[in-house]
Scaffold this motif. Structure first.
Motif, PDB file in Angstrom:
ATOM      1  N   GLU A  42       1.093  -2.438  -1.934  1.00 48.39           N
ATOM      2  CA  GLU A  42       0.967  -0.978  -2.036  1.00 48.39           C
ATOM      3  C   GLU A  42       2.310  -0.392  -2.463  1.00 48.39           C
ATOM      4  O   GLU A  42       3.109   0.057  -1.640  1.00 48.39           O
ATOM      5  CB  GLU A  42       0.478  -0.405  -0.708  1.00 48.39           C
ATOM      6  CG  GLU A  42      -0.881  -0.997  -0.341  1.00 48.39           C
ATOM      7  CD  GLU A  42      -1.790  -0.062   0.425  1.00 48.39           C
ATOM      8  OE1 GLU A  42      -1.293   0.729   1.237  1.00 48.39           O
ATOM      9  OE2 GLU A  42      -3.011  -0.134   0.208  1.00 48.39           O
ATOM     10  N   HIS A  73      -2.514   2.992  12.258  1.00 45.72           N
ATOM     11  CA  HIS A  73      -3.259   3.639  11.177  1.00 45.72           C
ATOM     12  C   HIS A  73      -4.517   4.364  11.668  1.00 45.72           C
ATOM     13  O   HIS A  73      -5.246   4.927  10.855  1.00 45.72           O
ATOM     14  CB  HIS A  73      -3.635   2.618  10.104  1.00 45.72           C
ATOM     15  CG  HIS A  73      -2.466   2.256   9.233  1.00 45.72           C
ATOM     16  ND1 HIS A  73      -1.907   3.149   8.344  1.00 45.72           N
ATOM     17  CD2 HIS A  73      -1.724   1.129   9.145  1.00 45.72           C
ATOM     18  CE1 HIS A  73      -0.890   2.570   7.736  1.00 45.72           C
ATOM     19  NE2 HIS A  73      -0.747   1.361   8.212  1.00 45.72           N
ATOM     20  N   VAL A 113      -5.532   4.023  -0.921  1.00 45.84           N
ATOM     21  CA  VAL A 113      -6.125   2.980  -0.085  1.00 45.84           C
ATOM     22  C   VAL A 113      -7.656   3.049  -0.163  1.00 45.84           C
ATOM     23  O   VAL A 113      -8.343   2.024  -0.234  1.00 45.84           O
ATOM     24  CB  VAL A 113      -5.576   3.090   1.359  1.00 45.84           C
ATOM     25  CG1 VAL A 113      -6.358   4.032   2.214  1.00 45.84           C
ATOM     26  CG2 VAL A 113      -5.497   1.758   2.018  1.00 45.84           C
ATOM     27  N   ALA A 117      -2.535  -5.144   3.019  1.00 46.08           N
ATOM     28  CA  ALA A 117      -2.017  -4.221   1.998  1.00 46.08           C
ATOM     29  C   ALA A 117      -0.596  -3.782   2.320  1.00 46.08           C
ATOM     30  O   ALA A 117      -0.336  -2.614   2.590  1.00 46.08           O
ATOM     31  CB  ALA A 117      -2.953  -3.017   1.913  1.00 46.08           C
ATOM     32  N   PRO A 118       0.351  -4.706   2.322  1.00 47.89           N
ATOM     33  CA  PRO A 118       1.714  -4.317   2.695  1.00 47.89           C
ATOM     34  C   PRO A 118       2.417  -3.455   1.635  1.00 47.89           C
ATOM     35  O   PRO A 118       2.166  -3.614   0.435  1.00 47.89           O
ATOM     36  CB  PRO A 118       2.445  -5.660   2.839  1.00 47.89           C
ATOM     37  CG  PRO A 118       1.655  -6.628   2.035  1.00 47.89           C
ATOM     38  CD  PRO A 118       0.251  -6.135   1.985  1.00 47.89           C
ATOM     39  N   SER A 119       3.273  -2.567   2.101  1.00 44.56           N
ATOM     40  CA  SER A 119       4.109  -1.791   1.184  1.00 44.56           C
ATOM     41  C   SER A 119       5.414  -2.551   1.031  1.00 44.56           C
ATOM     42  O   SER A 119       6.025  -2.926   2.039  1.00 44.56           O
ATOM     43  CB  SER A 119       4.406  -0.412   1.767  1.00 44.56           C
ATOM     44  OG  SER A 119       3.203   0.172   2.183  1.00 44.56           O
ATOM     45  N   ARG A 124      -6.395  -3.685  10.534  1.00 46.18           N
ATOM     46  CA  ARG A 124      -4.991  -3.271  10.380  1.00 46.18           C
ATOM     47  C   ARG A 124      -4.463  -2.762  11.717  1.00 46.18           C
ATOM     48  O   ARG A 124      -5.215  -2.612  12.679  1.00 46.18           O
ATOM     49  CB  ARG A 124      -4.897  -2.170   9.309  1.00 46.18           C
ATOM     50  CG  ARG A 124      -5.678  -0.926   9.661  1.00 46.18           C
ATOM     51  CD  ARG A 124      -5.653   0.100   8.528  1.00 46.18           C
ATOM     52  NE  ARG A 124      -6.505   1.245   8.839  1.00 46.18           N
ATOM     53  CZ  ARG A 124      -6.843   2.158   7.949  1.00 46.18           C
ATOM     54  NH1 ARG A 124      -6.428   2.072   6.703  1.00 46.18           N
ATOM     55  NH2 ARG A 124      -7.605   3.180   8.301  1.00 46.18           N
ATOM     56  N   TYR A 164      -0.747   7.427  -0.212  1.00 46.47           N
ATOM     57  CA  TYR A 164      -1.367   6.347   0.562  1.00 46.47           C
ATOM     58  C   TYR A 164      -2.859   6.530   0.861  1.00 46.47           C
ATOM     59  O   TYR A 164      -3.685   5.677   0.527  1.00 46.47           O
ATOM     60  CB  TYR A 164      -0.575   6.118   1.865  1.00 46.47           C
ATOM     61  CG  TYR A 164      -1.358   5.326   2.869  1.00 46.47           C
ATOM     62  CD1 TYR A 164      -1.659   3.985   2.615  1.00 46.47           C
ATOM     63  CD2 TYR A 164      -1.853   5.914   4.037  1.00 46.47           C
ATOM     64  CE1 TYR A 164      -2.421   3.250   3.504  1.00 46.47           C
ATOM     65  CE2 TYR A 164      -2.611   5.179   4.926  1.00 46.47           C
ATOM     66  CZ  TYR A 164      -2.895   3.851   4.656  1.00 46.47           C
ATOM     67  OH  TYR A 164      -3.664   3.128   5.529  1.00 46.47           O
ATOM     68  N   ARG A 173      -8.584  -7.511   3.340  1.00 46.31           N
ATOM     69  CA  ARG A 173      -7.324  -7.454   2.587  1.00 46.31           C
ATOM     70  C   ARG A 173      -6.165  -7.171   3.514  1.00 46.31           C
ATOM     71  O   ARG A 173      -6.315  -6.657   4.622  1.00 46.31           O
ATOM     72  CB  ARG A 173      -7.438  -6.408   1.469  1.00 46.31           C
ATOM     73  CG  ARG A 173      -7.276  -4.928   1.754  1.00 46.31           C
ATOM     74  CD  ARG A 173      -7.768  -4.372   3.007  1.00 46.31           C
ATOM     75  NE  ARG A 173      -7.702  -2.941   3.129  1.00 46.31           N
ATOM     76  CZ  ARG A 173      -6.836  -2.271   3.908  1.00 46.31           C
ATOM     77  NH1 ARG A 173      -5.970  -2.905   4.638  1.00 46.31           N
ATOM     78  NH2 ARG A 173      -6.869  -0.963   3.975  1.00 46.31           N
TER      79      ARG A 173
HETATM   80  N1  GLU Z   1       0.438   0.009   3.151  1.00 48.98           N
HETATM   81  C1  GLU Z   1      -0.087   0.190   4.464  1.00 48.98           C
HETATM   82  C2  GLU Z   1       0.849  -0.499   5.459  1.00 48.98           C
HETATM   83  O1  GLU Z   1       1.669  -1.304   5.051  1.00 48.98           O
HETATM   84  C3  GLU Z   1      -1.474  -0.396   4.555  1.00 48.98           C
HETATM   85  C4  GLU Z   1      -2.309   0.142   5.634  1.00 48.98           C
HETATM   86  C5  GLU Z   1      -3.751  -0.291   5.531  1.00 48.98           C
HETATM   87  O2  GLU Z   1      -3.999  -1.492   5.761  1.00 48.98           O
HETATM   88  O3  GLU Z   1      -4.582   0.538   5.226  1.00 48.98           O
HETATM   89  O4  GLU Z   1       0.833  -0.208   6.626  1.00 48.98           O
END
Ligand code: GLU
Length: 501
Positions: free
Chosen positions: A43, A219, A201, A9-11, A215, A197, A7
């Motif tokens: 997200e 992170h 997640v 998962a952009p904010s 990612r 978050y 996946r």
């Molecule tokens: N929302 C997080 C971001 O944009 C996702 C991080 C992830 O992939 O766990 O960096």
């Protein structure tokens, strides 16, 4: 691991950043290679910072790059495609998990105010202790908690972090080890409906059966926190692969300072999506030979996490330009014209009305034959489609302005220059309309110069400057071909008047 499910998962707190797009690409490629699924999850739990316009930008960017996702709720708004999963639509799921974690006492209500936490932080600092939360609210009795909740005292939910060593095997970076001692109890939810978050997640990755989390390496420090939550929920964690950061040429994290960072900005500058994908793949992935050009299909076959570098990937705009110019060169003429016209219309350089084309700056119609010729003259030189703006202005502006000196060829005397331009004008006048094209003009003028014993430079330089008003431009034959006989003659007249002043 069974099925590959990955996946992005952009904010939606900003436009689609090139770093996120690169992560999306690597996830997409991994899914395609493993015949698995690629999921888009927005997200948007942070309601204050999330905005619909950013979600739209993210979707537009991914679609433009051709990185389509494989599932999600069906939504007519995105015609035929899946809409993304959105955290804001998954509150019920989070609630169930948060309840379980509360019942099992993995998380607890923390009533400490910002001021109290600040006093604690300052005190720890004074005593030389690390500035982490003391965990004092974890000692409240059930009754005390109930009372405070009933009294409406604000709280957040914290995860009780045990003191232990955490480790995991990262598919790119190998074994990584962390001590939890310095973490302090982690804030994981604002309330029972609103996970933060790290908790959201994990719940999402569990419920979406995510097999691999690919990612950015920013992170990495979140991973041990997330592993603790997996343990508490008694679930296996996915395989992690942390990608190297994208750095500017000065080796600092790529940011606005370095220029465009959002995918749609690159689209606006006239990069082709195929070139963007190719360029992004090479930021971190390495084919282990010296090939540089890959289609998305080729990447789908060849991509391998094993060949992702550990060290930061430098964003090199010259490389993007060179890849893009090669993709432009390789476009078939008709496809190139279609793409260029579509781009110019989108950027409001031209306005297309039925079959006619208006040049926005002058508001005048230009013939489709002339604009096609102009576009083809530029094809081999283009790095990106916005490079067309200046040349189009040369071709289609009502009048061009330049300094008289530009017309002067080396040490050629002015009256000689006037003579050459006058001859040029007379010569062009004799060329019939149907022969007024690049090839014929070239033949005609070169044979004239040979016959008259006139040097090429002294004749062609002032002719080229008269037609373009520029130090550098396409050849005088290409210019005259696009401008047509009437405008070419007018511009030579303009040059003669300038010289005679
Ligand atoms: N929302 C997080 C971001 O944009 C996702 C991080 C992830 O992939 O766990 O960096």
């Amino acid at each position: 691991m069974n099925e590959v499910r990955v996946r992005i998962a952009p904010s939606p707190t900003g436009n689609l950043h090139i770093g996120t797009a690169r992560s999306a690409l690597f996830n997409y490629l991994y899914a395609r290679k493993g015949k698995g699924a690629f999921v888009l999850r927005i997200e948007d739990t942070d309601l204050e910072r999330s905005e619909k316009k950013f979600e739209k930008d993210i979707i537009e960017g991914l679609k433009w790059l051709g990185l389509t996702w494989d599932e999600g709720p069906l939504d007519n708004k995105y015609l035929g495609a899946y809409s993304p999963y959105r955290q804001s639509e998954r509150i019920k799921i989070y609630r169930e998990y948060i309840k379980v974690l509360l019942e099992k006492k993995f998380i607890y209500h923390c009533f400490c105010t910002q001021e109290e936490l600040e006093i604690e932080r300052v005190q720890s600092q004074k005593e030389g202790r690390p500035p982490i939360y003391s965990g004092k609210c974890s000692n409240l009795s059930r009754l005390e908690v109930e009372k405070k909740l009933q009294a409406g005292q604000p709280s957040i939910l914290r995860f009780k972090v045990p003191d232990k060593k955490m480790e995991f095997d990262d598919a790119i970076r190998g074994k990584l080890i962390f001590e939890t001692r310095l973490m302090g109890d982690i804030a994981v939810a604002k309330d029972i409906n609103t996970p933060l978050y790290n908790l959201a997640v994990v719940i999402d990755d569990i419920t979406m059966n995510i097999s691999h989390v690919i990612r950015g390496e920013d992170h990495i420090s979140n991973t041990p926190k997330q592993l603790l939550i997996y343990e508490a929920l008694n679930k296996c964690h996915p395989i992690y692969a942390h990608l190297p950061l994208i750095l500017g040429p000065d080796k600092t994290k790529l940011s606005k300072r370095h220029g465009a960072t959002s995918v749609i900005e690159f689209k606006k500058q006239g990069y082709l999506p195929e070139a963007m994908v190719n360029f992004m793949a090479l930021m971190g992935w390495n084919p282990k030979d010296n090939r540089e050009f890959f289609t998305l299909k080729e990447l789908e076959r060849e991509f391998d996490l094993k060949n992702v570098n550990k060290s930061g990937a430098i964003f090199n705009i010259d490389k993007l330009d060179s890849i893009n110019s090669r993709y432009i060169k390789e476009l078939k003429e008709s496809k190139y014209i279609d793409y260029a016209l579509e781009y110019l219309a989108l950027e409001n350089i031209i306005i297309r009305k039925n079959k006619s084309i208006i040049y926005s700056k002058t508001g005048k119609e230009i013939s489709s034959k002339a604009i096609k010729k102009a576009l083809l003259v530029e094809k081999a030189r283009l790095k990106k489609f916005s490079d067309l703006f200046a040349p189009l202005d040369i071709f289609f502006a009502d009048n061009i302005q330049y300094a008289k000196n530009l017309l002067i060829w080396k040490d050629l005397a002015e009256d000689q220059l006037i003579n050459n331009l006058t001859n040029c004008k007379d010569l062009l006048q004799t060329i019939p309309d149907q022969s007024f094209n690049r090839e014929e003009l070239e033949k005609f003028i070169f044979s004239y110069l040979k016959k008259q014993g006139i040097g090429n430079g002294e004749f062609l330089w002032p002719m080229r400057v008269a037609l373009s008003g520029q130090k550098q431009s396409p050849s005088p034959f290409e210019l005259a071909d696009v401008l047509g006989k009437e405008i070419s003659l007018q511009r030579i007249d303009q040059a003669l008047q300038l010289l005679k002043k």
